[in-house]
Design a protein around this motif. Structure first.
Motif, PDB file in Angstrom:
ATOM      1  N   GLY A 267       0.818  -1.205   0.000  1.00  0.00           N
ATOM      2  CA  GLY A 267       0.000   0.000   0.000  1.00  0.00           C
ATOM      3  C   GLY A 267       0.854   1.258   0.000  1.00  0.00           C
ATOM      4  O   GLY A 267       0.542   2.240  -0.686  1.00  0.00           O
ATOM      5  N   LEU A 268       1.941   1.230   0.745  1.00  0.00           N
ATOM      6  CA  LEU A 268       2.861   2.370   0.791  1.00  0.00           C
ATOM      7  C   LEU A 268       3.469   2.628  -0.584  1.00  0.00           C
ATOM      8  O   LEU A 268       3.577   3.774  -1.034  1.00  0.00           O
ATOM      9  CB  LEU A 268       3.955   2.101   1.823  1.00  0.00           C
ATOM     10  N   LEU A 269       3.852   1.550  -1.261  1.00  0.00           N
ATOM     11  CA  LEU A 269       4.399   1.690  -2.609  1.00  0.00           C
ATOM     12  C   LEU A 269       3.353   2.237  -3.580  1.00  0.00           C
ATOM     13  O   LEU A 269       3.692   2.935  -4.547  1.00  0.00           O
ATOM     14  CB  LEU A 269       4.910   0.334  -3.112  1.00  0.00           C
ATOM     15  N   GLY A 270       2.082   1.909  -3.310  1.00  0.00           N
ATOM     16  CA  GLY A 270       1.004   2.391  -4.170  1.00  0.00           C
ATOM     17  C   GLY A 270       0.597   3.822  -3.899  1.00  0.00           C
ATOM     18  O   GLY A 270      -0.251   4.370  -4.614  1.00  0.00           O
ATOM     19  N   GLY A 271       1.163   4.425  -2.846  1.00  0.00           N
ATOM     20  CA  GLY A 271       0.869   5.825  -2.555  1.00  0.00           C
ATOM     21  C   GLY A 271       0.037   6.048  -1.312  1.00  0.00           C
ATOM     22  O   GLY A 271      -0.381   7.186  -1.052  1.00  0.00           O
ATOM     23  N   ALA A 272      -0.217   5.018  -0.532  1.00  0.00           N
ATOM     24  CA  ALA A 272      -1.000   5.178   0.696  1.00  0.00           C
ATOM     25  C   ALA A 272      -0.189   5.939   1.739  1.00  0.00           C
ATOM     26  O   ALA A 272       1.042   5.872   1.769  1.00  0.00           O
ATOM     27  CB  ALA A 272      -1.413   3.815   1.243  1.00  0.00           C
ATOM     28  N   ASP A 273      -0.901   6.649   2.599  1.00  0.00           N
ATOM     29  CA  ASP A 273      -0.267   7.439   3.660  1.00  0.00           C
ATOM     30  C   ASP A 273      -0.738   6.919   5.005  1.00  0.00           C
ATOM     31  O   ASP A 273      -1.934   6.649   5.191  1.00  0.00           O
ATOM     32  CB  ASP A 273      -0.639   8.913   3.506  1.00  0.00           C
ATOM     33  N   TYR A 274       0.192   6.758   5.964  1.00  0.00           N
ATOM     34  CA  TYR A 274      -0.137   6.214   7.277  1.00  0.00           C
ATOM     35  C   TYR A 274       0.241   7.230   8.355  1.00  0.00           C
ATOM     36  O   TYR A 274       1.351   7.175   8.908  1.00  0.00           O
ATOM     37  CB  TYR A 274       0.604   4.896   7.517  1.00  0.00           C
ATOM     38  N   PRO A 275      -0.659   8.151   8.691  1.00  0.00           N
ATOM     39  CA  PRO A 275      -0.336   9.180   9.695  1.00  0.00           C
ATOM     40  C   PRO A 275      -0.025   8.583  11.063  1.00  0.00           C
ATOM     41  O   PRO A 275       0.688   9.208  11.859  1.00  0.00           O
ATOM     42  CB  PRO A 275      -1.617  10.027   9.745  1.00  0.00           C
TER      43      PRO A 275
ATOM     44  N   GLU B  25      -4.457   9.952  11.996  1.00  0.00           N
ATOM     45  CA  GLU B  25      -3.668  11.005  12.636  1.00  0.00           C
ATOM     46  C   GLU B  25      -4.070  11.216  14.091  1.00  0.00           C
ATOM     47  O   GLU B  25      -3.249  11.556  14.939  1.00  0.00           O
ATOM     48  CB  GLU B  25      -3.831  12.307  11.849  1.00  0.00           C
ATOM     49  N   HIS B  26      -5.361  10.976  14.375  1.00  0.00           N
ATOM     50  CA  HIS B  26      -5.873  11.161  15.740  1.00  0.00           C
ATOM     51  C   HIS B  26      -6.601   9.890  16.181  1.00  0.00           C
ATOM     52  O   HIS B  26      -7.830   9.807  16.072  1.00  0.00           O
ATOM     53  CB  HIS B  26      -6.816  12.366  15.802  1.00  0.00           C
ATOM     54  N   PRO B  27      -5.872   8.896  16.679  1.00  0.00           N
ATOM     55  CA  PRO B  27      -6.494   7.624  17.104  1.00  0.00           C
ATOM     56  C   PRO B  27      -7.467   7.847  18.263  1.00  0.00           C
ATOM     57  O   PRO B  27      -7.331   8.789  19.044  1.00  0.00           O
ATOM     58  CB  PRO B  27      -5.294   6.776  17.540  1.00  0.00           C
ATOM     59  N   ASP B  28      -8.431   6.936  18.357  1.00  0.00           N
ATOM     60  CA  ASP B  28      -9.406   6.955  19.447  1.00  0.00           C
ATOM     61  C   ASP B  28      -8.997   5.901  20.477  1.00  0.00           C
ATOM     62  O   ASP B  28      -9.262   4.711  20.268  1.00  0.00           O
ATOM     63  CB  ASP B  28     -10.800   6.651  18.892  1.00  0.00           C
TER      64      ASP B  28
END
Length: 258
Positions: A127-135, A222-225
């Motif tokens: 997914g990262l290689l495909g352009g996904a972002d993981y805040p 970015e803001h986990p619960d």
């Protein structure tokens, strides 16, 4: 307890050797997640414009769902391996040894957990290689992998119990096929809960597959619960413990029948 843990690791190593000797299996199991990521990801990429996804990238939303679906799909078939060992007589031969009965079952579960963790990390990297972002960063990824492993443990242990109960391939295939699609589509795998019909949202609230997806997405955001993570993670852990206990009890019933 120490002996049981040691024996569980020995039985896990036995399973891992089988996996290591068949590297093609690892590649094959990743084909479907790749299709989900890049075929579905591109086909439905504009669906995020409907709102409610918490991101402007459908791939960001899809990755945790694919990780969890992969864990579900691979672990639901754990009972086939148990059934094969029953039919070949391997399991019965182990019964003549002093090995812990829990280790015989849990070795398979631990092996599936390790394989699930490996597959989850690979999917995240794809997914990262495909352009996904993981805040959520590395910590969020770790929590997503943990959620997928817990879910895999639930269904892997239940599948083992099922294999010892029905002892027929056709029954396992039929039950798994019947459950896989409803569990997947009655969750937020592909669609945001806000865009789902009300009755589907209510069912998803009780679906452990959805618990893992919601917890994973929250951890990766970015803001986990924290409250949601603890409640859903705790529920998955409780289910995993119950499923492992059930598989051990079922194995003891099988032992008395031979």
């Amino acid at each position: 307890m120490t002996d049981a843990l040691t024996q569980t690791w020995y039985m896990t190593q036995r399973q891992l050797r089988v996996f290591a000797r068949q590297p093609a299996y690892a590649v094959i199991t990743l084909i479907q997640p790749v299709i989900w990521l890049f075929l579905f990801g591109n086909l439905f990429k504009k669906v995020v414009e409907l709102g409610g996804f918490g991101t402007t990238s459908y791939l960001d939303y899809l990755v945790p769902g694919v990780v969890v679906m992969s864990a579900l799909g691979s672990n639901m078939w754990a009972g086939m391996g148990t059934l094969e060992e029953i039919q070949r007589g391997t399991l019965d031969r182990f019964l003549t040894t002093p090995v812990s009965r829990a280790a015989l079952m849990n070795g398979n579960v631990v092996n599936n957990g390790l394989v699930t963790a490996f597959q989850s990390v690979v999917i995240v990297l794809l997914g990262l290689l495909g352009g996904a972002d993981y805040p959520g960063g590395v910590g969020g990824i770790a929590l997503l992998v943990l959620a997928s492993v817990l879910l895999g443990t639930v269904f892997g242990a239940l599948s083992n119990a099922l294999g010892m109960l029905v002892r027929e391939r056709e029954s396992i295939i039929g039950i798994n096929t019947f459950l896989l699609l409803p569990l997947t589509f009655l969750s937020s795998a592909f669609m945001a809960p806000a865009q789902m019909p009300g009755w589907m949202r209510h069912i998803a609230d009780f679906n452990p597959v959805n618990w893992a997806m919601v917890a994973g997405r929250s951890a990766m955001s970015e803001h986990p619960d924290p409250g949601g993570l603890l409640s859903r993670g705790g529920a998955l852990l409780a289910l995993a413990i119950a499923a492992v206990w059930l598989s051990i009890r079922t194995f003891r019933s099988y032992q008395r029948s031979v």
